[in-house]
Write a protein that holds these residues in place. Sequence first.
Motif: not given
Length: 116
Positions: A81-94
Amino acid sequence: IYPNKLILKKKLNIGIIGSGKIAQEYAKVVNSFGHKIKIIISKSKNKNAYSLANKYKSNIFSNINKAPFKKVNAWIVCVGWDNLEYYLDFFLKTNIPVLIEKGVPINSKKIRKYLK
């Protein structure tokens, strides 16, 4: 795992972030459809990550920024759970499709930001 009738003609390169039990199950499903697990991302590069990478002849990285992430057609994110938002942010930029295995715990203010 699945009947041959469901196999797609186009072979996809898939990246998996995480190396736990759920990541292993997704890898089995991806493989059963005839696709390739191209990259495994694991911060700790633990025993599970190496085992998964060896089993599917994948490259392993500890950081997505160092991985050739554009060489895959889609990503599966299986992290805590603690890393999900990071990857969401990352992939929304691609423009790369991503499946995030869990619901992402974000507030309504951030949801509005993502919708813009």
